[in-house]
Design a protein around this motif. Structure first.
Motif, mmCIF file in Angstrom:
data_model
loop_
_atom_site.group_PDB
_atom_site.id
_atom_site.type_symbol
_atom_site.label_atom_id
_atom_site.label_comp_id
_atom_site.label_asym_id
_atom_site.label_seq_id
_atom_site.Cartn_x
_atom_site.Cartn_y
_atom_site.Cartn_z
ATOM 1 N N VAL A 13 -19.736 25.125 21.313
ATOM 2 C CA VAL A 13 -19.843 25.864 20.070
ATOM 3 C C VAL A 13 -18.531 26.091 19.393
ATOM 4 O O VAL A 13 -18.477 26.460 18.246
ATOM 5 C CB VAL A 13 -20.480 27.230 20.321
ATOM 6 N N ARG A 71 -24.900 23.892 12.835
ATOM 7 C CA ARG A 71 -24.930 25.350 12.770
ATOM 8 C C ARG A 71 -24.355 25.840 11.449
ATOM 9 O O ARG A 71 -24.921 26.689 10.782
ATOM 10 C CB ARG A 71 -24.125 25.933 13.941
ATOM 11 N N ASP A 286 -29.063 26.923 15.741
ATOM 12 C CA ASP A 286 -28.313 27.209 16.958
ATOM 13 C C ASP A 286 -27.986 25.888 17.652
ATOM 14 O O ASP A 286 -28.843 24.998 17.754
ATOM 15 C CB ASP A 286 -29.141 28.096 17.880
ATOM 16 N N THR A 287 -26.745 25.737 18.127
ATOM 17 C CA THR A 287 -26.330 24.453 18.699
ATOM 18 C C THR A 287 -27.114 24.091 19.963
ATOM 19 O O THR A 287 -27.357 22.913 20.234
ATOM 20 C CB THR A 287 -24.828 24.468 19.011
ATOM 21 N N ASP A 289 -30.272 24.948 20.464
ATOM 22 C CA ASP A 289 -31.581 24.523 19.970
ATOM 23 C C ASP A 289 -31.522 23.098 19.419
ATOM 24 O O ASP A 289 -32.472 22.314 19.585
ATOM 25 C CB ASP A 289 -32.077 25.476 18.876
ATOM 26 N N HIS A 311 -24.611 20.628 23.761
ATOM 27 C CA HIS A 311 -24.314 21.989 24.212
ATOM 28 C C HIS A 311 -24.143 22.000 25.737
ATOM 29 O O HIS A 311 -24.935 21.387 26.467
ATOM 30 C CB HIS A 311 -25.450 22.931 23.795
ATOM 31 N N THR A 420 -20.359 33.570 18.956
ATOM 32 C CA THR A 420 -21.534 32.840 19.423
ATOM 33 C C THR A 420 -21.873 33.355 20.817
ATOM 34 O O THR A 420 -21.019 33.951 21.498
ATOM 35 C CB THR A 420 -21.260 31.327 19.513
#
Length: 575
Positions: A13, A71, A286-287, A289, A311, A420
């Motif tokens: 992130v 994101r 969301d990264t 997701d 991720h 995050t």
């Protein structure tokens, strides 16, 4: 990469800040980059190499739409401001062109060639003080008008303006070392000092040898901007296309749609294939997701991808079953070196900075950001992808040594981090680990979209914060000078996030920059070690290893060695 090369690597992130580099698409051998000895001059191509079109990719076909999820929006698409990997890849790969660029083949071959220019440049006097470029025939903007040398000069001129000077500053510093020129606005000259235009020719004249000019002009600094289309700071919202795509629709923070620029001529372009009809970008995801969605590859998502690495919380499951993902999964070492910048104007005691280094829990940090599949431990300022790199470890993990350096006293610091979930967990871990050495950490979250904007302000009230850098081209000059030298110092918007400088270091930087490129390469590594041992302005963390996955219908997957992310110039849809 801000200079950047100012990129912030997306370790799950975090951001990825830099600009050019030498990663490779060679599977999973993360140590391969350590043997890299190729010099900058080895990859400079010829006028013949600079001819278009780009090499065709086996099995590629034109048409269709690729959707890219993220994101956060692409904050800067203005070529004078784009200095984060994703901004540079989308901007320089799809929307705008520069005088030179990197012709990358699917077999990993890379050459620095003319993009807008007919060749990588002419060293007029043979001493690297005067460089001449001639524009190709048939270059057009999105409205069909001609791209001119005056437009290139104007693009360089506007990059001097402080309010849009977020991008690379090599060329500007070389042309006007005292930085008296302030740009073309408010009655300023339209052509900057040291630049001359004659028909289709543009010439750069420097006060000293600048043998790396062919690489410097590959950055967005030399992207042409017609004065009539310039909207100053608002140019970020909709740059005028000189590349294969143009902006069809944009809602800031939500979506961006690119469609073909029908006036782009592939015959003039040796870098870009431009197979899809449309690129659609969507923001606000969301990264984690995103990674799960692309991995699932459900019906309708076969054409979906993201520019960021997988991720770290999703990565282990994917790598445990690599074969099932086939050619939609790729791993490559990146040119980014993650580090913690210590604000040296706040923590002025070098022993306190050494203590922060000795007490930093590198192994635990790496484990939280993907482990050895996404990182390899870093103890140097430059990454192994920089020619001449030298390995050393000035501050092995040693809590007792940190306590000794602090003299039994406690140290209180403010640690800033991107807001995050993962970075919050890392912050909690640092509070715990640094506490073992008597270092009290106050963790302060910063909204991700404004993270670099806040840590780049010299008057910020933080003592420690994460950053990442990759070389702009294969030379330590694009790492040491902009990140740990005066070149990167600014009250805001600079790339020297430690706000560190020392007279003896500046003197050595100047000496090495005046040397032939090949002679200076190993000396940058020596200076790297000197800075860490004598001043400890930062805490090296990890060299980045990237892992990417796309939907199953996307072909042409290749990791750019220049930008260290998926090369959008080569992508196509299989069906």
């Amino acid at each position: 990469m801000k200079r950047q090369a100012k990129l912030v690597a997306l370790s799950g992130v975090a951001l990825a800040l830099v600009a050019s580099g030498c990663s490779s698409n060679t599977g999973n051998d993360s140590d391969g980059a350590k043997d890299h000895t190729e010099s900058s001059t080895d990859i400079i191509g010829t006028a013949e190499d600079s001819k278009g079109p780009a090499s065709a990719i086996d099995g590629a076909k034109e048409g269709g739409e690729i959707t890219i999820l993220g994101r956060d929006d692409l904050v800067h698409l203005d070529p004078a401001r784009a200095y984060v990997s994703s901004y540079m890849m989308v901007g320089g790969g799809l929307l705008w062109r520069s005088l030179t660029g990197y012709r990358e083949e699917m077999d990993g071959t890379v050459k620095l060639v003319g993009d807008l220019a007919t060749d990588p440049g002419t060293d007029v006097n043979g001493d690297c003080t005067v460089w001449e470029y001639t524009l190709k025939d048939g270059l057009k903007y999105e409205d069909g008008s001609d791209i001119t040398a005056e437009d290139v000069a104007y693009g360089v001129a506007r990059s001097f303006y402080s309010k849009i000077g977020d991008g690379p500053q090599f060329l500007q510093d070389w042309l006007d070392p005292e930085r008296k020129y302030e740009g073309p606005y408010d009655g300023g000259e339209k052509i900057p000092p040291g630049v001359a235009v004659d028909g289709k020719k543009i010439t750069f004249t420097f006060s000293q040898a600048r043998c790396e000019t062919p690489f410097a002009v590959a950055l967005g600094t030399t992207s042409p901007v017609p004065e009539a289309e310039d909207k100053g700071e608002k140019y970020d919202d909709r740059p005028f296309s000189s590349g294969p795509y143009k902006i069809a629709d944009r809602t800031l923070g939500e979506k961006l749609t690119l469609e073909r620029n029908e006036h782009w001529d592939a015959k003039t372009d040796p870098l870009r294939n431009a197979y899809p009809d449309t690129y659609s970008f969507e923001w606000g995801f969301d990264t984690k997701d995103i990674a799960n969605r692309i991995e699932a590859n459900q019906s309708g998502d076969e054409n979906v991808m993201t520019l960021g690495s997988i991720h770290p919380e999703v990565l282990p499951n994917i790598l445990a079953d690599k074969k099932s993902y086939g050619d939609r999964l790729i791993t490559a070492p990146q040119k980014y070196n993650a580090y913690m910048a210590i604000h040296t104007e706040h923590i002025t005691d070098v022993d306190q900075r050494r203590a922060l280094n000795h007490a930093f829990p590198r192994d635990r940090y790496m484990q939280m950001t993907g482990g050895t599949d996404a990182n390899s431990p870093s103890t140097t300022l430059m990454a192994p992808t920089v020619p001449g790199w030298k390995e050393y470890d000035a501050y092995p993990y040693d809590v007792e040594k940190a306590k000794e350096l602090l003299g039994g006293e406690s140290l209180k610091i403010r640690y800033a981090y991107p807001e995050t979930p993962l970075e919050g967990k890392i912050a909690d871990m640092l509070v715990e680990e640094y506490g073992k050495a008597g270092i009290e950490v106050e963790a302060v979250p910063i909204p991700t979209a404004d993270y670099y904007g806040q840590i780049a302000v010299r008057s910020n009230d933080f003592d420690l914060y994460w950053a990442s850098w990759g070389q702009d081209w294969p030379s330590g000059s694009t790492v040491i000078a902009p990140v740990w030298g005066e070149d990167g110092l600014a009250d805001e918007g600079g790339s020297n996030y430690s706000f560190f400088t020392a007279p003896e270091i500046e003197k050595r930087i100047d000496e090495i920059e005046a040397m032939p490129v090949s002679e200076g390469l190993p000396l940058w590594a020596e200076l790297d070690e000197t800075i860490m041992k004598d001043y400890a302005p930062s805490i090296p963390i990890s060299y980045s290893i990237g892992n990417w996955i796309t939907g199953s219908d996307i072909g042409g997957l290749y990791i750019s060695q220049d930008i260290s992310t998926i090369d959008v110039r080569k992508l196509f849809l299989k069906s």
